[in-house]
Enzyme design. Sequence first.
Site, PDB file in Angstrom:
ATOM      1  N   ARG B 307       0.834  -1.210   0.000  1.00  0.00           N
ATOM      2  CA  ARG B 307       0.000   0.000   0.000  1.00  0.00           C
ATOM      3  C   ARG B 307       0.868   1.259   0.000  1.00  0.00           C
ATOM      4  NH1 ARG B 307      -5.405   1.716   0.601  1.00  0.00           N
ATOM      5  NH2 ARG B 307      -6.097  -0.452   0.498  1.00  0.00           N
ATOM      6  N   GLU B 725      -9.691   5.777   7.047  1.00  0.00           N
ATOM      7  CA  GLU B 725      -8.265   6.068   7.009  1.00  0.00           C
ATOM      8  C   GLU B 725      -7.874   7.377   6.311  1.00  0.00           C
ATOM      9  OE1 GLU B 725      -6.065   1.940   6.437  1.00  0.00           O
ATOM     10  OE2 GLU B 725      -7.964   2.013   5.372  1.00  0.00           O
TER      11      GLU B 725
END
Lengths: 491, 779
Positions: B307, B725
């Site tokens: 990520r 997030e």
Amino acid sequence: MMRDYLLVYINGQRHEIRGEEAFFSLSDYLRYTRGLTGTKVVCAEGDCGACTIIRGSLRDGREDLHYEGINACITFMHLMDCTHIVTVEGLQDNGSLNPVQQAMIDHHGAQCGFCTPGFICAMSDHANHCAYQSERPVEQLETQRLRNALTGNLCRCTGYAPILNAGESIDLKAFTPLQQRYDTPEMLSDLQAHASHSVQIQTRERLFYAPNNLRDAAEFRVRRPESRIFSSATDMGVLINKEKSDPVVITNLSRIPEAHSLREENGQIVVGARVSLSQLENFCRSRIPEFARLMRIFASPQIKNKGTLVGNIANASPIADTLPFLFVAEAEIELYSTQGTRRVNINRFYTGYKQLDMRPDELISRVYIPMLPKDEILRLYKVSNRKDLDISTFTAAIRLQLDTQRQITGAAIAYGGVGPVVMRLPRTEASLIGCPLDVASFAAAGKLAREEITPISDVRASADYRYQLAENILRKCQAELEEQTSEAVVF
Amino acid sequence: MTTSLPHDSAWGHVTGQSVFIDDRAPLRGELHVGVVGSPIAHGRIKSINLAAAKALPGVAGVFTAADLHHNIWGTIIQDQPLLADQTVNFIGEPLVVIAAEDRETLKIAKRLVKLDLEPLTPILSIGEARQQQQFIAVKRTIQRGDLAAAFASAEHVLEGVFENGGQDHFYLESNCAVVYPGERGNLEVHSSSQHPTEVQHLVAEALGLKQHQVTCIVKRMGGGFGGKESQAAPFAVFAALAAQKLGRPARLVLSKDEDMVMTGKRHPFQTDYKVGFNAEGRIVAAEIHLYSDGGAYADLSTSVLERAMLHSDNAYYLPVALITGQICRTHTPPNTAFRGFGGPQGVAVIEHILEDMAIYLNKDAYAVRRRNCYEGERNTTPYGQVVENNVLPQLFDGLHASADYARRREEIAAFNAASQTQIKGLAMTAVKFGISFTTRFLNQGNALVNLHRDGSFQVSTGATEMGQGVHTKIAQIVAEVFDVPATQVMVMATSTERNHNTSPTAASSGTDINGAAAQLAAEQIRDRLAACVAAHFEQPERGPLEEIELDMVRSHAHIVFEKGEIYHRDQPELRISFEDAVNMAYLNRISLSGYGFFKIPGIGFDKEQGVGTPFRYFTNGVAASEVLIDRFTGELKVLRTDILMDLGRPINEAIDYGQVSGAFVQGMGWVTSENLVMNPEGHLLSHSPTTYKIPNIQDTPRQFNIKLLSNHEAKNVRGSKAVGEPPLLLGLSVWAAVKNALSYANGRQLTGLKIPATAESILRELGAAEAAHAPQPVA
Ligand SMILES: Cc1cc2nc3c(=O)[nH]c(=O)nc-3n(C[C@H](O)[C@H](O)[C@H](O)COP(=O)(O)OP(=O)(O)OC[C@H]3O[C@@H](n4cnc5c(N)ncnc54)[C@H](O)[C@@H]3O)c2cc1C
Ligand code: FES
Ligand code: FES
């Protein structure tokens, strides 16, 4: 009269506490003995506020109780004698939510909820104070004061904005003061009657003794030299919870009336052994505003409502925040023993790291803080990794006398966090005499200050940073005097 | 229906009635379980002497690796012992589990365990691991274009090394579990976990049980933030081990200090980078080599690194790019998921680069960012995914105006020129956060909706509630399907008994996946109810033996669910209350249950090649922060933050606002005051809030404006977008603002500022500036 039990009220209910339970932490007692699990424990060291409860206690000059938030995790039951404990479970008003609780729901002030009971207690305490207890009651909570009141509570979820929104929306007229909710005449007279007793609780392993006069306290020091004086245990409680200390003979001065006295007398502020830091902060607001300003960033309301000046002094930490000020103010410590009293200037009280000029049979009974002449300059500094609710990396007190030409005629400078004890900087002080308030003089003084100190590197900062601060703080002082600014609200 | 319905636990939270694990009343015979961890960072286990601990009165059991049926685990790569048996590889690594009658005895027993460990030299930093070539898993690469040619054509090149520190989750509720043994070897596990399925599977595997013998229940967590995605499971195993061996209920509750010492954190990264750009500040090529500190075992590090790589572009178009990633193995706790999951680390690098480019070119950093922002044809990421429905330019321009950027920029310049004591900085950064687990199989979920005869619902999904409000949102989604008040819908504790093979509540996907599954389940019931009511409207009177037959083939679009009633669109006088319809359906033997299964379509990423469409969509936002720095101490305050985000059409705006505010402040903490300090032996020194400083209420921006762009995300449930997030990454605007402030003192000299920008490091940079500009006085 001597009792062998503690008297506490919890959410209006009377309890007599005997034996082992007297030595439980308040949070354990509430959670595991009483099943009041709304009070949470996160850090067990006073630094998160999840365990905040509201303590009501008797105060001189009040008919009803004085309520204030404290941390339950670093409090012991024996310190709660003659108090009324209000927990989050006790805050609903006749079965319906109080305005703080309702606002926190409406404004989404709770996410995971683990910090929430602590916030509810701290905010309810603040609301109670603003709506009723304060000398100037108000109808709405003001944002900066709300932030100050909630400094002792950490939340990891909300970013605080929703909590502030909740607080700002509260209509204090709808808030029923805790005194009205709970302070029945029966409870008040019960507490009053018990407050003059001395208390002794003996278990197989432990002894707690709270005499009701200084003489008995001093005699006990002679009889049981191993005994440990607990003032409010904001330092002791952490040591015990973190398994670094476990005193078994404990004494406490809270049943002694004069220990609670705080007054101005002959140009001095006289602070009793059990006077809390909050009381002192309020008392100094008009008398020594610079000290009150520093106290704003001392710990949190919960710690200051409990913690005492005498504890801060006796704990002898080189980063105790009150010390640099007391050094430059030439405060005096009164020591009491069966052999009488003596007074020691605080500049000579510390003889080494955590070493005091205090005999085992002595105890601190009072502190005398001289008031400063109005035309002197006093600047107090605390540098920490987080401005609020943090232990200092570096502290400083700078006191200057000027003549009519604004030349320096007298200088007292004390630093903390730069050696094993808080220290004065005699060479630096001397170098400033006769100087104007200009950059060159303070820059030179700053360089000299470096030579007088011996900081170390630790978890909070490197020695280099502390050297740099020792130099910079003098320049900062000069620049602020020149700009006529001082660290305003934001710092 | 209000879209800002309170959190479904709000009443319990404000009254202290919400039950967390350690608030559960102890059952008869319940034991207190604790863990003894390694005191050294690296060593060989010579012997463990348990005699004294076992002999202590009140100790019920003492266990080691030998007592486990299976002692190796790992969510992705199985490489970690639950209880170390040969070597120890980080301080706090669990070695011994003790069960005692009371807390006091447990405390003493822990001290009586005698460990004989032979110390080995630990590796404690990324630098050392790189030098010694100590890596976990393989190197990954994403590449586009001809790097050499692009760099050759670049007018300017900057290169350097960038570092970010770790971050402790500091969820308030430390790891904990309570386990109740049942019949036939069954265990009921209550865990503070984001991933009940993993807890169930790991407990079963470690203790030699079948998965159907273990039920894991998660009522709520006192915060998770990724820290309880994988790492809650071993602690549940330890409690389960005691419960199984001793046949008694067993409770394990870590102290904050234990939790901080024993568990992994956000990954520190060290990144080598090189960027080529032209005179206008447009990037022509970027080379980014990410090295993460994985800690001692793999945990989730491979996915976190992936990520990070996939976010190295952030909101900016990199026409030619080489992005590589490696995980370093060190002797620290295995680092793990933390809100953002590598994204923040990847984004930090490019935001740092852009800020430096601006300083280097003597341009406003906003203009440089805006010039590089994905726009028009410049819309494919280095891994080949097209940035669709791109609102980034709109967000940049919108916030530039609403935050009054240009005017404040001038004010700040004037302030900095005048003040001797303070210095200000202002910066705007962006986030483009990819939504979906990059591991495709995790993008599935199931839900069970039960409709009771009084018209109230119980909904069960795999989503765990940690404060983020996922249960409230799911209740709203289900309620909307029937247009009944959301208070009629109760979302139940998450249990592997009702929802199995679930994915962790992570990757911001809780509502996307579980909400969509719940919606499908609810729609099944609604379709049956509609068919039932349609039949009823056609034939309102039925004989005693007649029963409604459902015609599920015909459309029942004319049956409208509105405000607790059901009626015929064309003949509105034909209507029935929702409750009556439900009861009628029951009496006609029509199922009032729905089971929904959902998987996110259209995604897939080839990890080996570094190409694909890993994300269903992006959540985007921008933030502008203004900071004030004390020139003499380096202390920092955030004066103002403005945030503009695109969250689609929010299901619950107030919950989303809270997510933005909370995530932002958490991100701000990471880049400023949260400093994990380790001594040379590998002991974490900042292991409690006394020394580890998360933001306080005084640190939250003095002025904090959060605005949402109104939009509709057609690809996601209810047109909403994931929020958990992404806003965390906007905390970087504070860090960039510090860099900006320093640039006023340092001129065009680039600083070595890292993450976190502590007061000490800020003062060091200011000092460097002063030295460079000597002999002028500070100004
Ligand atoms: C979360 C937290 C934050 C804090 N923040 C700060 C801060 O910002 N700045 C700061 O300076 N401190 C801080 N402290 C430390 C502490 O609060 C102060 O030192 C406080 O003043 C101690 O007072 P006390 O009454 O609680 O002392 P106690 O803990 O009761 O006692 C401290 C010591 O003094 C001795 N003692 C107490 N009374 C007497 C007496 N009459 N005679 C002789 N010895 C005595 C005790 O035996 C003990 O050794 C913090 C503590 C906590 C837990
Ligand atoms: S538990 Fe953190 S302050 Fe008491
Ligand atoms: S709501 Fe979770 S810590 Fe405050």
